[in-house]
Design a protein around this motif. Structure first.
Motif, PDB file in Angstrom:
ATOM      1  N   LEU A  11     -12.708  20.105   4.093  1.00 23.96           N
ATOM      2  CA  LEU A  11     -13.942  20.656   3.552  1.00 23.96           C
ATOM      3  C   LEU A  11     -13.765  20.929   2.069  1.00 23.96           C
ATOM      4  N   VAL A  12     -14.709  20.460   1.286  1.00 21.57           N
ATOM      5  CA  VAL A  12     -14.638  20.642  -0.156  1.00 21.57           C
ATOM      6  C   VAL A  12     -16.042  20.865  -0.703  1.00 21.57           C
ATOM      7  N   GLN A  13     -16.132  21.603  -1.776  1.00 25.25           N
ATOM      8  CA  GLN A  13     -17.417  21.823  -2.421  1.00 25.25           C
ATOM      9  C   GLN A  13     -17.830  20.605  -3.234  1.00 25.25           C
ATOM     10  N   ALA A  14     -19.122  20.450  -3.401  1.00 25.85           N
ATOM     11  CA  ALA A  14     -19.627  19.371  -4.239  1.00 25.85           C
ATOM     12  C   ALA A  14     -18.979  19.429  -5.612  1.00 25.85           C
ATOM     13  N   GLY A  15     -18.588  18.261  -6.095  1.00 27.67           N
ATOM     14  CA  GLY A  15     -17.896  18.173  -7.362  1.00 27.67           C
ATOM     15  C   GLY A  15     -16.390  18.213  -7.241  1.00 27.67           C
ATOM     16  N   GLY A  16     -15.903  18.541  -6.076  1.00 22.96           N
ATOM     17  CA  GLY A  16     -14.481  18.621  -5.854  1.00 22.96           C
ATOM     18  C   GLY A  16     -13.863  17.284  -5.535  1.00 22.96           C
ATOM     19  N   SER A  17     -12.590  17.323  -5.195  1.00 24.37           N
ATOM     20  CA  SER A  17     -11.830  16.104  -4.953  1.00 24.37           C
ATOM     21  C   SER A  17     -11.012  16.212  -3.677  1.00 24.37           C
ATOM     22  N   LEU A  18     -10.778  15.072  -3.082  1.00 31.06           N
ATOM     23  CA  LEU A  18      -9.873  14.938  -1.958  1.00 31.06           C
ATOM     24  C   LEU A  18      -9.126  13.625  -2.097  1.00 31.06           C
ATOM     25  N   ARG A  19      -7.951  13.581  -1.522  1.00 28.30           N
ATOM     26  CA  ARG A  19      -7.181  12.356  -1.500  1.00 28.30           C
ATOM     27  C   ARG A  19      -6.802  12.047  -0.058  1.00 28.30           C
ATOM     28  N   LEU A  20      -7.290  10.929   0.428  1.00 25.15           N
ATOM     29  CA  LEU A  20      -6.996  10.498   1.778  1.00 25.15           C
ATOM     30  C   LEU A  20      -5.798   9.559   1.776  1.00 25.15           C
ATOM     31  N   SER A  21      -5.019   9.656   2.822  1.00 29.22           N
ATOM     32  CA  SER A  21      -3.880   8.779   2.993  1.00 29.22           C
ATOM     33  C   SER A  21      -3.927   8.153   4.375  1.00 29.22           C
ATOM     34  N   ASN A  32      -3.553  -8.694   4.873  1.00 26.22           N
ATOM     35  CA  ASN A  32      -4.504  -9.301   3.951  1.00 26.22           C
ATOM     36  C   ASN A  32      -5.221  -8.266   3.098  1.00 26.22           C
ATOM     37  N   ALA A  33      -5.529  -7.142   3.719  1.00 30.01           N
ATOM     38  CA  ALA A  33      -6.251  -6.113   2.995  1.00 30.01           C
ATOM     39  C   ALA A  33      -6.117  -4.787   3.714  1.00 30.01           C
ATOM     40  N   MET A  34      -6.306  -3.731   2.967  1.00 29.78           N
ATOM     41  CA  MET A  34      -6.370  -2.398   3.514  1.00 29.78           C
ATOM     42  C   MET A  34      -7.581  -1.717   2.896  1.00 29.78           C
ATOM     43  N   GLY A  35      -8.147  -0.790   3.617  1.00 28.73           N
ATOM     44  CA  GLY A  35      -9.317  -0.159   3.059  1.00 28.73           C
ATOM     45  C   GLY A  35      -9.793   1.040   3.838  1.00 28.73           C
ATOM     46  N   TRP A  36     -10.915   1.542   3.375  1.00 23.51           N
ATOM     47  CA  TRP A  36     -11.541   2.716   3.954  1.00 23.51           C
ATOM     48  C   TRP A  36     -12.996   2.449   4.245  1.00 23.51           C
ATOM     49  N   TYR A  37     -13.426   2.892   5.382  1.00 20.64           N
ATOM     50  CA  TYR A  37     -14.810   2.846   5.794  1.00 20.64           C
ATOM     51  C   TYR A  37     -15.215   4.249   6.215  1.00 20.64           C
ATOM     52  N   ARG A  38     -16.508   4.492   6.248  1.00 17.90           N
ATOM     53  CA  ARG A  38     -16.960   5.808   6.663  1.00 17.90           C
ATOM     54  C   ARG A  38     -18.200   5.686   7.527  1.00 17.90           C
ATOM     55  N   GLN A  39     -18.398   6.691   8.337  1.00 19.75           N
ATOM     56  CA  GLN A  39     -19.552   6.720   9.213  1.00 19.75           C
ATOM     57  C   GLN A  39     -20.063   8.141   9.331  1.00 19.75           C
ATOM     58  N   ALA A  40     -21.290   8.323   8.935  1.00 23.77           N
ATOM     59  CA  ALA A  40     -21.966   9.598   9.090  1.00 23.77           C
ATOM     60  C   ALA A  40     -22.718   9.595  10.412  1.00 23.77           C
ATOM     61  N   PRO A  41     -22.994  10.764  10.966  1.00 21.32           N
ATOM     62  CA  PRO A  41     -23.718  10.822  12.236  1.00 21.32           C
ATOM     63  C   PRO A  41     -25.037  10.069  12.177  1.00 21.32           C
ATOM     64  N   ASN A  72       0.264   1.210  -1.366  1.00 15.33           N
ATOM     65  CA  ASN A  72       1.682   0.969  -1.466  1.00 15.33           C
ATOM     66  C   ASN A  72       2.016   0.071  -0.281  1.00 15.33           C
ATOM     67  N   TYR A  73       1.982  -1.229  -0.517  1.00 12.43           N
ATOM     68  CA  TYR A  73       2.167  -2.165   0.581  1.00 12.43           C
ATOM     69  C   TYR A  73       3.567  -2.094   1.172  1.00 12.43           C
ATOM     70  N   ALA A  74       4.527  -1.789   0.339  1.00 13.12           N
ATOM     71  CA  ALA A  74       5.883  -1.666   0.844  1.00 13.12           C
ATOM     72  C   ALA A  74       5.976  -0.544   1.869  1.00 13.12           C
ATOM     73  N   LYS A  75       5.208   0.501   1.649  1.00 12.27           N
ATOM     74  CA  LYS A  75       5.189   1.630   2.568  1.00 12.27           C
ATOM     75  C   LYS A  75       4.087   1.511   3.609  1.00 12.27           C
ATOM     76  N   ARG A  76       3.329   0.427   3.535  1.00 15.57           N
ATOM     77  CA  ARG A  76       2.207   0.218   4.452  1.00 15.57           C
ATOM     78  C   ARG A  76       1.258   1.409   4.415  1.00 15.57           C
ATOM     79  N   THR A  77       0.905   1.793   3.217  1.00 13.03           N
ATOM     80  CA  THR A  77       0.079   2.972   3.031  1.00 13.03           C
ATOM     81  C   THR A  77      -1.073   2.670   2.079  1.00 13.03           C
TER      82      THR A  77
END
Length: 119
Positions: A11-21, A32-41, A72-77
């Motif tokens: 949970l973060v306030q508007a204007g704030g930051s988060l870092r996902l791993s 081939n690729a890594m990425g992030w997707y999102r889904q809202a209700p 970091n492909y070496a770390k698969r992250t």
């Protein structure tokens, strides 16, 4: 066999930051690729950001200039740095890894991490 584990949501306030791993394990074949997707209700899952094995990136228009994907492909992250967060960024964020297996490109998904941005 292949497991993806996301972390960093919260949970973060508007204007704030988060870092996902997202840490992947059990991968033998090339990525081939890594990425992030999102889904809202009540909404479809959408692409947020992806990065290929050649470091080409794609971003949703709604996050350009605010989010940055890194790997970091070496770390698969894969990471997603999210700045200037808005309430409309609230969603479950899913890590994705697309593998190269013969002539196929199977996708694997994490279980998701909740990101909530308060106004």
């Amino acid at each position: 066999q292949v497991q993806l584990v996301e972390s960093g949501g919260g949970l973060v306030q508007a204007g704030g930051s988060l870092r996902l791993s997202c840490a992947a394990s059990g991968i033998i074949s090339r990525i081939n690729a890594m990425g992030w997707y999102r889904q809202a209700p009540g909404k479809q899952r959408e692409l947020v950001a992806t990065i290929s094995s050649t470091d080409s990136t794609k971003y949703a228009d709604s996050v350009k200039g605010r989010f940055t994907i890194d790997t970091n492909y070496a770390k698969r992250t894969v990471y997603l740095q999210m700045n200037s967060l808005k309430p409309e960024d609230t969603a479950v964020y899913y890590c994705n890894v697309r593998l190269s297996v013969g002539t196929t490109e199977p996708d694997y998904w994490g279980q998701g991490t909740q990101v909530t941005v308060s106004s």
